[in-house]
Write an enzyme that holds these catalytic residues in place. Structure first.
Site, PDB file in Angstrom:
ATOM      1  N   SER A 128       0.827  -1.284  -0.021  1.00 44.33           N
ATOM      2  CA  SER A 128       0.152   0.022   0.002  1.00 44.33           C
ATOM      3  C   SER A 128       0.722   1.168   0.077  1.00 44.33           C
ATOM      4  CB  SER A 128      -0.784   0.052   1.246  1.00 44.33           C
ATOM      5  OG  SER A 128      -2.024   0.643   1.001  1.00 44.33           O
TER       6      SER A 128
ATOM      7  N   HIS B  35      -7.248  -6.010   1.174  1.00 46.07           N
ATOM      8  CA  HIS B  35      -6.119  -5.028   0.911  1.00 46.07           C
ATOM      9  C   HIS B  35      -4.918  -5.677   1.822  1.00 46.07           C
ATOM     10  CE1 HIS B  35      -3.971  -1.474  -0.247  1.00 46.07           C
ATOM     11  NE2 HIS B  35      -4.129  -1.025   0.817  1.00 46.07           N
TER      12      HIS B  35
HETATM   13  C1  MCU Z   1      -2.552   2.323  -1.682  1.00 46.38           C
HETATM   14  O1  MCU Z   1      -2.060   3.135  -0.667  1.00 46.38           O
HETATM   15  C2  MCU Z   1      -2.675   3.989   0.283  1.00 46.38           C
HETATM   16  C3  MCU Z   1      -3.583   5.115  -0.590  1.00 46.38           C
HETATM   17  O2  MCU Z   1      -2.674   5.753  -1.346  1.00 46.38           O
HETATM   18  C4  MCU Z   1      -4.228   5.893   0.571  1.00 46.38           C
HETATM   19  O3  MCU Z   1      -4.953   6.948  -0.259  1.00 46.38           O
HETATM   20  C5  MCU Z   1      -5.110   5.307   1.466  1.00 46.38           C
HETATM   21  O4  MCU Z   1      -5.391   6.041   2.480  1.00 46.38           O
HETATM   22  O5  MCU Z   1      -4.135   4.337   2.174  1.00 46.38           O
HETATM   23  C6  MCU Z   1      -3.555   3.247   1.564  1.00 46.38           C
HETATM   24  C7  MCU Z   1      -2.956   2.565   2.324  1.00 46.38           C
HETATM   25  O6  MCU Z   1      -1.581   2.771   2.538  1.00 46.38           O
HETATM   26  O7  MCU Z   1      -3.684   1.745   2.745  1.00 46.38           O
HETATM   27  C8  MCU Z   1      -2.831   0.921   3.826  1.00 46.38           C
END
Ligand code: MCU
Length: 405
Positions: free
Chosen positions: A215, A348
């Site tokens: 992420s 996720h």
């Molecule tokens: C996919 O990574 C991020 C994303 O860019 C954000 O918008 C969201 O808030 O969080 C994602 C993440 O890191 O989830 C753990």
């Protein structure tokens, strides 16, 4: 010397021996610096086979120079400046903890890094995985672990985090780097420490390092791999926007009504990118780069990009950008050195077992010297060859190079 003797000497010289993936070739480039690239107006993905001055990429050395240029472009528009190595760095090892004492100008910092040594590495050490903020992938036995506390290097709480962390303590709070590029610099210092101490003390062979993260930390893993060339295998997981996704394609999907993260949203959420990027987030088609350049910067080293089909991550966008990345790898003679697996139907950052064999094949090839990596390209079914043509149809004909060997 007679010409025949000269040719025989050349053939026998080390120059004529095959290079391994871990001994990247070098080229002498006259790359324009950050600040010298000009805005463009380009709906499609910028052409990796053409220099900013319009000259074509013809030889392998040209590609290495274009890589240097792509690095500078990404720094100028999106990421901020990547500083050179520090003025001094001293590493010590105590048990499972490596301590680094780092000096940049009149600033100094001491940090410690926790290491799980690989088993059975012998005197030359074994492979290790650098986990950016943790790892959520299965890791083969025998691979060691280095935990990189990325938030302490450059904070990622909100947009105002810019300037907080040991990267900024060393380089100044106003430094242009966004958090993800700062992480790449900090990981470079960990590798400096490992190199300085040597495998006998750390248990780690620095020619067999991988990096992962998921992420937001997946964006980081991609950036670390793109900007730290000592890493042999790059494993970004569900990095989405700012990682595997293309800024341009995400904007186009947003215009179609998708719930997708775009450049204009991301800079309001966090400090992952340079403050410089803000001037471009509503006109990403003027940037002479995009995130397929991240794959181009990792090439021809190992790269296995894992994505999910969650709308916010941009499944169409990650597919277009990473298929474009695979076109680049193919032209370099190393198509299977890069894999792309967008597999949906799971939470996720929860690793899908359907990708186990593919991931293992990348660990095997790049860290364990066992066999070949699988030829993986599993993208969103919404990306057809016509869609790809919209984004890469304007590229110059790809050269046929041999950067892998
Ligand atoms: C996919 O990574 C991020 C994303 O860019 C954000 O918008 C969201 O808030 O969080 C994602 C993440 O890191 O989830 C753990």
């Amino acid at each position: 010397m007679a010409i025949s003797t000269f040719i025989a000497a050349l053939l026998l010289s080390p120059l004529a021996t095959a290079r391994s993936v871990n001994a990247p070739r070098q080229a002498t480039c006259d790359t324009p610096g950050v600040g010298s690239y000009k805005d463009v107006s380009l709906k499609g993905l910028p052409d990796p086979w053409k220099f900013a001055n319009g000259s074509p990429v013809v030889t392998a050395d040209d590609f290495l120079c274009r890589q240097a240029e792509m690095s500078k472009i990404m720094q100028q528009y999106v990421l901020g400046d990547l500083p050179p190595p520090p003025d001094s760095l001293t590493a010590t090892m105590s048990g499972t903890s490596m301590s680094l004492s780092i000096k940049v100008g009149s600033n100094s910092k001491s940090i410690s890094v926790s290491i799980t040594k690989p088993s059975g590495g012998g005197s030359s050490g074994g492979p290790a995985l650098i986990a950016v903020g943790g790892a959520s992938i299965p890791v083969p036995s025998g691979v060691g672990r280095i935990n990189f506390g990325n938030d302490a290097c450059a904070a990622q709480a909100n947009p105002n985090s810019h300037g907080t962390g040991w990267f900024f303590d060393l380089h100044g709070k106003q430094h242009s780097a966004g958090a993800t590029l700062a992480w790449a610099w900090c990981v470079g210092r960990i590798i400096d420490g490992l190199e300085q101490l040597g495998a006998a003390k750390t248990g780690i062979d620095t020619k067999r390092l991988a990096v992962t993260g998921c992420s937001r930390n997946g964006k980081g893993a991609f950036m670390v791999g793109a900007f730290e060339k000592r890493i042999a295998l790059v494993l970004p997981q569900e990095s989405g926007s700012g990682g595997a996704a293309s800024w341009r394609v995400s904007d186009s999907e947003f215009a179609k009504g998708k719930n997708i993260q775009t450049a204009h949203q991301i800079v309001k959420e966090n400090a992952w990118f340079s403050p410089r990027f803000s001037a471009y987030v509503t006109k990403t088609d003027t940037i002479p780069g995009d995130n397929h350049f991240l794959a181009a910067l990792v090439a021809p080293r190992g790269l296995f990009v894992m994505e999910n089909d969650i709308d916010w991550l941009g499944p169409v966008s990650t597919t277009v950008a990473m298929k474009a990345g695979r076109l680049i790898y193919a032209a370099l003679g190393g198509k299977t050195n890069m894999g792309f697996a967008l597999v949906g139907g799971h939470g996720h950052c929860s690793f899908p077992s359907a990708s186990s064999a593919d991931l293992t094949s990348f660990f095997n090839k790049f860290l364990l010297a066992k066999g070949e990596s699988n030829d993986v390209e599993l993208g969103s079914s919404n990306v057809t060859s016509a869609t790809m043509a919209d984004w890469v149809g304007g590229w110059s004909a790809a050269p046929s190079l041999t950067l892998v060997g």
